[in-house]
Design a protein around this motif. Structure first.
Motif, PDB file in Angstrom:
ATOM      1  N   LYS A   6       0.741  -1.264  -0.154  1.00 50.58           N
ATOM      2  CA  LYS A   6      -0.061   0.040   0.043  1.00 50.58           C
ATOM      3  C   LYS A   6       0.974   1.052  -0.159  1.00 50.58           C
ATOM      4  CE  LYS A   6      -0.865   0.085   4.852  1.00 50.58           C
ATOM      5  NZ  LYS A   6      -1.712   0.350   5.842  1.00 50.58           N
ATOM      6  N   TYR A   7       2.357   1.206   0.206  1.00 52.94           N
ATOM      7  CA  TYR A   7       3.046   2.523   0.442  1.00 52.94           C
ATOM      8  C   TYR A   7       3.732   2.280  -0.926  1.00 52.94           C
ATOM      9  CZ  TYR A   7       1.973   2.305   5.171  1.00 52.94           C
ATOM     10  OH  TYR A   7       1.263   2.021   6.465  1.00 52.94           O
ATOM     11  N   ASN A   8       3.459   1.560  -2.157  1.00 51.34           N
ATOM     12  CA  ASN A   8       4.201   1.522  -2.995  1.00 51.34           C
ATOM     13  C   ASN A   8       5.785   1.334  -3.139  1.00 51.34           C
ATOM     14  OD1 ASN A   8       1.888   2.052  -4.669  1.00 51.34           O
ATOM     15  ND2 ASN A   8       1.926   4.144  -4.642  1.00 51.34           N
ATOM     16  N   ALA A   9       6.116   0.582  -2.179  1.00 58.76           N
ATOM     17  CA  ALA A   9       7.413   0.104  -2.078  1.00 58.76           C
ATOM     18  C   ALA A   9       7.644  -1.057  -2.947  1.00 58.76           C
ATOM     19  CB  ALA A   9       7.619  -0.356  -0.515  1.00 58.76           C
ATOM     20  N   GLN A  10       9.010  -1.099  -3.661  1.00 59.27           N
ATOM     21  CA  GLN A  10       9.306  -2.058  -4.514  1.00 59.27           C
ATOM     22  C   GLN A  10      10.179  -3.054  -3.736  1.00 59.27           C
ATOM     23  OE1 GLN A  10      10.852  -0.145  -7.944  1.00 59.27           O
ATOM     24  NE2 GLN A  10       9.117   0.934  -8.425  1.00 59.27           N
ATOM     25  N   PRO A  11       9.966  -4.412  -3.856  1.00 61.60           N
ATOM     26  CA  PRO A  11      10.756  -5.367  -3.071  1.00 61.60           C
ATOM     27  C   PRO A  11      12.087  -5.346  -4.177  1.00 61.60           C
ATOM     28  CG  PRO A  11       8.667  -6.273  -3.940  1.00 61.60           C
ATOM     29  CD  PRO A  11       8.778  -4.782  -4.257  1.00 61.60           C
ATOM     30  N   VAL A  12      13.206  -5.722  -3.104  1.00 64.89           N
ATOM     31  CA  VAL A  12      14.449  -5.727  -3.881  1.00 64.89           C
ATOM     32  C   VAL A  12      15.358  -7.060  -3.173  1.00 64.89           C
ATOM     33  CG1 VAL A  12      15.599  -4.251  -2.281  1.00 64.89           C
ATOM     34  CG2 VAL A  12      16.748  -4.535  -4.411  1.00 64.89           C
ATOM     35  N   VAL A  13      16.124  -7.502  -4.068  1.00 61.48           N
ATOM     36  CA  VAL A  13      16.823  -8.638  -3.537  1.00 61.48           C
ATOM     37  C   VAL A  13      18.333  -8.692  -3.588  1.00 61.48           C
ATOM     38  CG1 VAL A  13      17.356 -11.292  -3.790  1.00 61.48           C
ATOM     39  CG2 VAL A  13      14.794 -10.526  -4.271  1.00 61.48           C
ATOM     40  N   ILE A  14      18.910  -8.737  -2.412  1.00 65.28           N
ATOM     41  CA  ILE A  14      20.282  -8.247  -2.339  1.00 65.28           C
ATOM     42  C   ILE A  14      21.119  -9.275  -1.627  1.00 65.28           C
ATOM     43  CG2 ILE A  14      22.247  -6.780  -1.531  1.00 65.28           C
ATOM     44  CD1 ILE A  14      19.713  -4.474  -1.604  1.00 65.28           C
ATOM     45  N   ASP A  15      22.216  -9.894  -2.122  1.00 67.04           N
ATOM     46  CA  ASP A  15      22.712 -11.159  -1.662  1.00 67.04           C
ATOM     47  C   ASP A  15      21.959 -12.178  -1.126  1.00 67.04           C
ATOM     48  OD1 ASP A  15      25.173  -9.379  -1.784  1.00 67.04           O
ATOM     49  OD2 ASP A  15      25.045  -8.929   0.371  1.00 67.04           O
ATOM     50  N   GLY A  16      20.841 -12.518  -2.055  1.00 68.75           N
ATOM     51  CA  GLY A  16      19.919 -13.513  -1.638  1.00 68.75           C
ATOM     52  C   GLY A  16      18.936 -13.382  -0.648  1.00 68.75           C
ATOM     53  N   ILE A  17      18.878 -12.244  -0.306  1.00 65.21           N
ATOM     54  CA  ILE A  17      18.033 -11.623   0.787  1.00 65.21           C
ATOM     55  C   ILE A  17      17.017 -10.977   0.353  1.00 65.21           C
ATOM     56  CG2 ILE A  17      17.698 -10.694   3.110  1.00 65.21           C
ATOM     57  CD1 ILE A  17      20.816 -11.285   3.721  1.00 65.21           C
ATOM     58  N   PHE A  19      14.198  -7.872   0.338  1.00 61.94           N
ATOM     59  CA  PHE A  19      13.654  -6.821   1.323  1.00 61.94           C
ATOM     60  C   PHE A  19      12.640  -6.256   0.855  1.00 61.94           C
ATOM     61  CE2 PHE A  19      18.158  -7.146   1.748  1.00 61.94           C
ATOM     62  CZ  PHE A  19      18.532  -7.308   3.158  1.00 61.94           C
ATOM     63  N   ALA A  20      11.658  -5.696   1.646  1.00 60.20           N
ATOM     64  CA  ALA A  20      10.382  -5.097   1.206  1.00 60.20           C
ATOM     65  C   ALA A  20      10.562  -3.946   0.716  1.00 60.20           C
ATOM     66  CB  ALA A  20       9.442  -5.240   2.316  1.00 60.20           C
ATOM     67  N   SER A  21      11.596  -3.265   0.757  1.00 60.19           N
ATOM     68  CA  SER A  21      11.852  -2.151   0.237  1.00 60.19           C
ATOM     69  C   SER A  21      13.101  -1.892  -0.440  1.00 60.19           C
ATOM     70  CB  SER A  21      10.877  -0.928   0.881  1.00 60.19           C
ATOM     71  OG  SER A  21      11.870  -0.646   2.049  1.00 60.19           O
ATOM     72  N   LYS A  22      13.238  -0.696  -1.277  1.00 53.65           N
ATOM     73  CA  LYS A  22      14.441  -0.378  -1.385  1.00 53.65           C
ATOM     74  C   LYS A  22      15.355   0.321  -0.529  1.00 53.65           C
ATOM     75  CE  LYS A  22      13.825   0.340  -6.629  1.00 53.65           C
ATOM     76  NZ  LYS A  22      13.630   1.097  -7.735  1.00 53.65           N
ATOM     77  N   ALA A  23      14.408   1.188   0.386  1.00 50.96           N
ATOM     78  CA  ALA A  23      15.196   1.756   1.592  1.00 50.96           C
ATOM     79  C   ALA A  23      15.711   0.716   2.646  1.00 50.96           C
ATOM     80  CB  ALA A  23      14.006   2.555   2.362  1.00 50.96           C
ATOM     81  N   GLU A  24      14.974  -0.627   2.727  1.00 44.49           N
ATOM     82  CA  GLU A  24      15.718  -1.815   3.759  1.00 44.49           C
ATOM     83  C   GLU A  24      16.899  -2.078   2.842  1.00 44.49           C
ATOM     84  OE1 GLU A  24      12.628  -4.372   4.212  1.00 44.49           O
ATOM     85  OE2 GLU A  24      11.314  -3.076   5.528  1.00 44.49           O
ATOM     86  N   GLY A  25      16.727  -2.227   1.533  1.00 38.09           N
ATOM     87  CA  GLY A  25      17.974  -2.919   1.040  1.00 38.09           C
ATOM     88  C   GLY A  25      19.215  -1.881   1.070  1.00 38.09           C
ATOM     89  N   ALA A  26      18.932  -0.698   1.008  1.00 41.89           N
ATOM     90  CA  ALA A  26      20.028   0.474   1.131  1.00 41.89           C
ATOM     91  C   ALA A  26      20.654   0.483   2.545  1.00 41.89           C
ATOM     92  CB  ALA A  26      19.556   1.658   0.799  1.00 41.89           C
ATOM     93  N   TYR A  27      19.737   0.327   3.487  1.00 46.87           N
ATOM     94  CA  TYR A  27      20.207  -0.016   4.763  1.00 46.87           C
ATOM     95  C   TYR A  27      21.177  -1.037   5.032  1.00 46.87           C
ATOM     96  CZ  TYR A  27      20.421   0.174   9.948  1.00 46.87           C
ATOM     97  OH  TYR A  27      20.965   0.082  11.327  1.00 46.87           O
TER      98      TYR A  27
END
Length: 54
Positions: A6-17, A19-27
């Motif tokens: 509902k927040y239009n966050a795009q999921p991302v996969v980094i190192d096989g993990i 993440f629900a959003s690009k912000a989480e992946g960046a962190y």
């Protein structure tokens, strides 16, 4: 098909993990290069196991 919440966050996969959003992946990218050990989720015991009525 892309999944958006509902927040239009795009999921991302980094190192096989995943993440629900690009912000989480960046962190994650920020903390993964730190020299000290950082755990994503610490495990701890709230109360030890016990037996009721014998």
């Amino acid at each position: 098909m892309r999944y958006y919440n509902k927040y239009n966050a795009q999921p991302v996969v980094i190192d096989g993990i995943r993440f629900a959003s690009k912000a989480e992946g960046a962190y994650y990218m920020l903390i993964r290069n730190k020299t000290q050990k950082i755990t994503m989720q610490e495990h701890f015991e709230i109360i030890s196991a016990f037996v009721i009525n014998g």
